[in-house]
Design a protein around this motif. Sequence first.
Motif, PDB file in Angstrom:
ATOM      1  N   GLY A   1       0.836  -1.214   0.000  1.00 45.23           N
ATOM      2  CA  GLY A   1       0.000   0.000   0.000  1.00 45.23           C
ATOM      3  C   GLY A   1       0.860   1.248   0.000  1.00 45.23           C
ATOM      4  O   GLY A   1       0.645   2.184  -0.779  1.00 45.23           O
ATOM      5  N   GLN A   2       1.895   1.201   0.805  1.00 46.02           N
ATOM      6  CA  GLN A   2       2.800   2.361   0.957  1.00 46.02           C
ATOM      7  C   GLN A   2       3.554   2.618  -0.360  1.00 46.02           C
ATOM      8  O   GLN A   2       3.644   3.757  -0.830  1.00 46.02           O
ATOM      9  N   SER A   3       4.014   1.539  -1.014  1.00 44.21           N
ATOM     10  CA  SER A   3       4.770   1.749  -2.264  1.00 44.21           C
ATOM     11  C   SER A   3       3.842   2.230  -3.370  1.00 44.21           C
ATOM     12  O   SER A   3       4.230   3.014  -4.232  1.00 44.21           O
ATOM     13  N   ASP A   4       2.562   1.787  -3.306  1.00 43.91           N
ATOM     14  CA  ASP A   4       1.597   2.267  -4.316  1.00 43.91           C
ATOM     15  C   ASP A   4       1.352   3.768  -4.129  1.00 43.91           C
ATOM     16  O   ASP A   4       1.305   4.545  -5.086  1.00 43.91           O
ATOM     17  N   LEU A   5       1.254   4.174  -2.871  1.00 39.84           N
ATOM     18  CA  LEU A   5       1.025   5.599  -2.566  1.00 39.84           C
ATOM     19  C   LEU A   5       2.206   6.435  -3.062  1.00 39.84           C
ATOM     20  O   LEU A   5       2.044   7.476  -3.699  1.00 39.84           O
ATOM     21  N   LYS A   6       3.416   5.933  -2.822  1.00 38.16           N
ATOM     22  CA  LYS A   6       4.629   6.665  -3.244  1.00 38.16           C
ATOM     23  C   LYS A   6       4.656   6.793  -4.765  1.00 38.16           C
ATOM     24  O   LYS A   6       4.967   7.844  -5.322  1.00 38.16           O
ATOM     25  N   LEU A   7       4.252   5.711  -5.439  1.00 42.08           N
ATOM     26  CA  LEU A   7       4.216   5.727  -6.912  1.00 42.08           C
ATOM     27  C   LEU A   7       3.188   6.747  -7.387  1.00 42.08           C
ATOM     28  O   LEU A   7       3.438   7.522  -8.311  1.00 42.08           O
ATOM     29  N   THR A   8       2.039   6.778  -6.720  1.00 40.27           N
ATOM     30  CA  THR A   8       0.968   7.701  -7.135  1.00 40.27           C
ATOM     31  C   THR A   8       1.401   9.149  -6.921  1.00 40.27           C
ATOM     32  O   THR A   8       1.139  10.021  -7.745  1.00 40.27           O
ATOM     33  N   LYS A   9       2.122   9.401  -5.831  1.00 40.77           N
ATOM     34  CA  LYS A   9       2.605  10.769  -5.563  1.00 40.77           C
ATOM     35  C   LYS A   9       3.579  11.214  -6.658  1.00 40.77           C
ATOM     36  O   LYS A   9       3.624  12.366  -7.055  1.00 40.77           O
ATOM     37  N   ALA A  10       4.376  10.281  -7.167  1.00 42.38           N
ATOM     38  CA  ALA A  10       5.391  10.647  -8.173  1.00 42.38           C
ATOM     39  C   ALA A  10       4.792  10.730  -9.570  1.00 42.38           C
ATOM     40  O   ALA A  10       5.137  11.600 -10.370  1.00 42.38           O
ATOM     41  N   THR A  11       3.841   9.824  -9.867  1.00 43.51           N
ATOM     42  CA  THR A  11       3.376   9.735 -11.264  1.00 43.51           C
ATOM     43  C   THR A  11       1.918  10.139 -11.456  1.00 43.51           C
ATOM     44  O   THR A  11       1.473  10.299 -12.591  1.00 43.51           O
ATOM     45  N   GLY A  12       1.176  10.245 -10.326  1.00 47.29           N
ATOM     46  CA  GLY A  12      -0.267  10.515 -10.447  1.00 47.29           C
ATOM     47  C   GLY A  12      -1.047   9.264 -10.800  1.00 47.29           C
ATOM     48  O   GLY A  12      -2.250   9.314 -11.024  1.00 47.29           O
ATOM     49  N   LEU A  13      -0.358   8.111 -10.832  1.00 48.94           N
ATOM     50  CA  LEU A  13      -1.015   6.860 -11.240  1.00 48.94           C
ATOM     51  C   LEU A  13      -0.888   5.809 -10.130  1.00 48.94           C
ATOM     52  O   LEU A  13       0.198   5.659  -9.552  1.00 48.94           O
ATOM     53  N   THR A  14      -1.967   5.064  -9.913  1.00 42.12           N
ATOM     54  CA  THR A  14      -1.826   3.883  -9.038  1.00 42.12           C
ATOM     55  C   THR A  14      -1.079   2.812  -9.849  1.00 42.12           C
ATOM     56  O   THR A  14      -1.002   2.896 -11.080  1.00 42.12           O
ATOM     57  N   ILE A  15      -0.592   1.803  -9.161  1.00 44.57           N
ATOM     58  CA  ILE A  15       0.155   0.750  -9.877  1.00 44.57           C
ATOM     59  C   ILE A  15      -0.769   0.011 -10.849  1.00 44.57           C
ATOM     60  O   ILE A  15      -0.351  -0.380 -11.940  1.00 44.57           O
ATOM     61  N   ARG A  16      -2.040  -0.093 -10.502  1.00 49.73           N
ATOM     62  CA  ARG A  16      -3.001  -0.738 -11.418  1.00 49.73           C
ATOM     63  C   ARG A  16      -3.165   0.077 -12.696  1.00 49.73           C
ATOM     64  O   ARG A  16      -3.083  -0.443 -13.802  1.00 49.73           O
TER      65      ARG A  16
END
Length: 293
Positions: free
Chosen positions: A43-58
């Motif tokens: 969950g935490q890594s997905d949040l970090k990804l979303t903060k950087a790219t605006g996208l969830t991993i899905r």
Amino acid sequence: MRNKEHPLKEVRVSGRLMKRPKEGDAMTRLTEKDIFGLEESMGQSDLKLTKATGLTIRKLASLAAGITEEEFCLRSRKVAVIPITSGEGIIPYFTDSVRSIISYLGYPAEVMSTNDVAGIYEAVTDGKEIIFMADDQRFIAFNLRTKTIVDNGEATARGYVAALNSMSGGLNSQKVLVVGAGEVGRTAIFCLRELGANVEVYEINPQKVANLEKIGIKVIKDIESSLQNFQYILDASPQAAFLDLANLHPEVMIAAPGIPLGLTPETYLSLEKRVVHDPLQIGVATMLALAII
Ligand code: PYL
């Protein structure tokens, strides 16, 4: 400093000697340290990804695979992850980490109780439709129904290019540096050029340099003095801690699929929302999105 005899013989960046990878595309083998705790921190890594790219991993994996997010959610393919004992053998937490990424994306996934061929037999007789397995040469996802087979290197490259494209707001006509022309790097070059980016490459292997130049890819010779010219970097190299803030473009954004991480720890921390890096998540999510079609 650089060795004058052969420009690629010894290259130092930020004072660190860039190691020459073994011939061919030797895949860097993950260690248990790289993936310990991955499941708990999904969950935490997905949040970090979303903060950087605006996208969830899905969403990122859907974009990278060229499918809609709804298509990615629709299917309930049963997935098996099979431990493989060949070569250097099992990596602790590897199959569990792969399973946890697939489960996080909403797919029923299970690590087989048997390894290798017995694991394949167990998966097929248990009605699994997609199997994930990795030896020291390849990490694949295989859809038993459609016969689609996906390689982790290609999927990882597609996922990280999609991440850099999103982070940057669009790479069309932008200069992008790809470090490393192994399997991930070469697919990333292709995908970036598809997006209209002006790709330049740094590669330490002379044969790979010659092959890149033969197809018209611009290869930079001196990475140390060139780094600050690129606002966008995709580091697909196995070189650790050679990307230091002092050498980088002031607004640099970095997608870093390479293992170990190419950024120095302090640079990784300070770039925060301008860097995307994980040991397995983006690659596995994109493999699944590519394999379910
Ligand atoms: C797939 C990873 C990404 C980077 N390097 C690749 C790697 O570590 N490959 C080796 C994977 C071996 C897995 C082992 C197991 O636990 O089943 N055979």
